[in-house]
Design a protein around this motif. Structure first.
Motif, mmCIF file in Angstrom:
data_model
loop_
_atom_site.group_PDB
_atom_site.id
_atom_site.type_symbol
_atom_site.label_atom_id
_atom_site.label_comp_id
_atom_site.label_asym_id
_atom_site.label_seq_id
_atom_site.Cartn_x
_atom_site.Cartn_y
_atom_site.Cartn_z
ATOM 1 N N VAL A 9 -7.798 -54.431 24.244
ATOM 2 C CA VAL A 9 -8.392 -54.772 22.887
ATOM 3 C C VAL A 9 -7.880 -53.336 21.841
ATOM 4 N N SER A 10 -8.255 -53.918 20.774
ATOM 5 C CA SER A 10 -7.800 -52.931 19.599
ATOM 6 C C SER A 10 -9.358 -51.723 19.859
ATOM 7 N N ALA A 11 -8.291 -51.047 19.725
ATOM 8 C CA ALA A 11 -8.906 -49.911 20.371
ATOM 9 C C ALA A 11 -8.643 -48.376 19.147
ATOM 10 N N SER A 12 -8.959 -46.931 19.606
ATOM 11 C CA SER A 12 -8.577 -46.125 18.941
ATOM 12 C C SER A 12 -8.576 -45.161 20.516
ATOM 13 N N LEU A 13 -7.454 -43.955 20.027
ATOM 14 C CA LEU A 13 -7.116 -42.917 21.270
ATOM 15 C C LEU A 13 -7.141 -41.124 20.874
ATOM 16 N N GLN A 14 -8.515 -41.205 21.275
ATOM 17 C CA GLN A 14 -8.928 -39.572 21.163
ATOM 18 C C GLN A 14 -8.673 -38.279 21.880
ATOM 19 N N VAL A 15 -8.286 -37.481 21.646
ATOM 20 C CA VAL A 15 -8.658 -36.091 22.644
ATOM 21 C C VAL A 15 -9.091 -35.013 21.697
ATOM 22 N N GLY A 16 -10.418 -34.695 22.750
ATOM 23 C CA GLY A 16 -11.105 -33.637 22.261
ATOM 24 C C GLY A 16 -11.341 -32.485 23.222
ATOM 25 N N GLY A 17 -11.844 -31.604 22.973
ATOM 26 C CA GLY A 17 -12.552 -31.060 24.001
ATOM 27 C C GLY A 17 -13.722 -31.266 25.788
ATOM 28 N N LYS A 18 -14.120 -30.616 26.186
ATOM 29 C CA LYS A 18 -14.788 -31.116 27.264
ATOM 30 C C LYS A 18 -15.690 -32.271 27.063
ATOM 31 N N ASP A 19 -15.916 -33.267 27.702
ATOM 32 C CA ASP A 19 -16.539 -33.929 26.911
ATOM 33 C C ASP A 19 -17.351 -34.575 28.492
ATOM 34 N N ASP A 20 -18.696 -33.831 28.553
ATOM 35 C CA ASP A 20 -19.821 -34.015 29.670
ATOM 36 C C ASP A 20 -19.672 -35.657 29.826
ATOM 37 N N ALA A 21 -20.215 -36.325 29.040
ATOM 38 C CA ALA A 21 -20.405 -37.590 28.959
ATOM 39 C C ALA A 21 -19.359 -38.774 29.354
ATOM 40 N N LEU A 22 -18.154 -38.086 28.851
ATOM 41 C CA LEU A 22 -16.783 -39.142 29.509
ATOM 42 C C LEU A 22 -16.590 -38.786 31.080
ATOM 43 N N GLU A 23 -16.943 -37.286 31.396
ATOM 44 C CA GLU A 23 -16.037 -36.620 33.170
ATOM 45 C C GLU A 23 -17.824 -37.162 33.184
#
Length: 150
Positions: A9-23
């Motif tokens: 799919v067409s998507a974007s890659l993002q790097v960030g800090g702690k992400d409770d929802a993603l975890e």
């Protein structure tokens, strides 16, 4: 000729800090995948704690049971109570709880600067090492067969 795979799919890659929802999402997705692959169901966490007469934490252990496997996550004893036998009592209680819940195997890991000898003295055998721990250390992986509760 089709390989059965969908195009990306067409998507974007993002790097960030702690992400409770993603975890939480990753945990949910991987837990479901693992359950389908093994038939073992979801891991069930448990803990063991020791408190003193003032209700202050002396030591504790966190673990989880998954099928017939008991995994020790963390074991800690307050510095002034180390070498007083609490670590062994915490570990034994976790092994007994794991066996009570149907576990036949236990796993744990310990950095080389922590307590690998502690686990070896309690019947755990080394099953591997991971290099690259800061300070030139290693993560030592251990396994132990558990006995059924009496």
């Amino acid at each position: 000729m089709s390989t059965g795979q969908q195009p990306p799919v067409s998507a974007s890659l993002q790097v960030g800090g702690k992400d409770d929802a993603l975890e939480q999402r990753l945990d949910d997705e991987l837990t479901a995948f693992n359950a389908r692959a093994t038939g073992a169901g979801d891991p069930v966490p448990f803990s063991v704690r020791v408190t003193d007469s003032g209700d202050e934490l002396v030591g504790g252990l966190t673990a989880w049971v998954w099928g017939s496997l008991c995994a020790i996550d963390m074991l800690w004893v307050r510095e002034d109570q180390r070498h007083a036998g609490w670590g062994g009592k915490l570990l034994r209680a976790a092994e007994e709880e794991g066996a009570r819940r149907g576990c036949t195997e236990a796993i744990v890991s310990s950095f080389t600067f922590q307590a690998p000898g502690f686990y070896q003295r309690r019947g755990y055998r080394e099953s591997g090492r991971t290099e690259g721990i800061p300070g030139g250390h290693q993560d030592v992986h251990f396994h132990k067969a558990l006995t059924a509760p009496r």
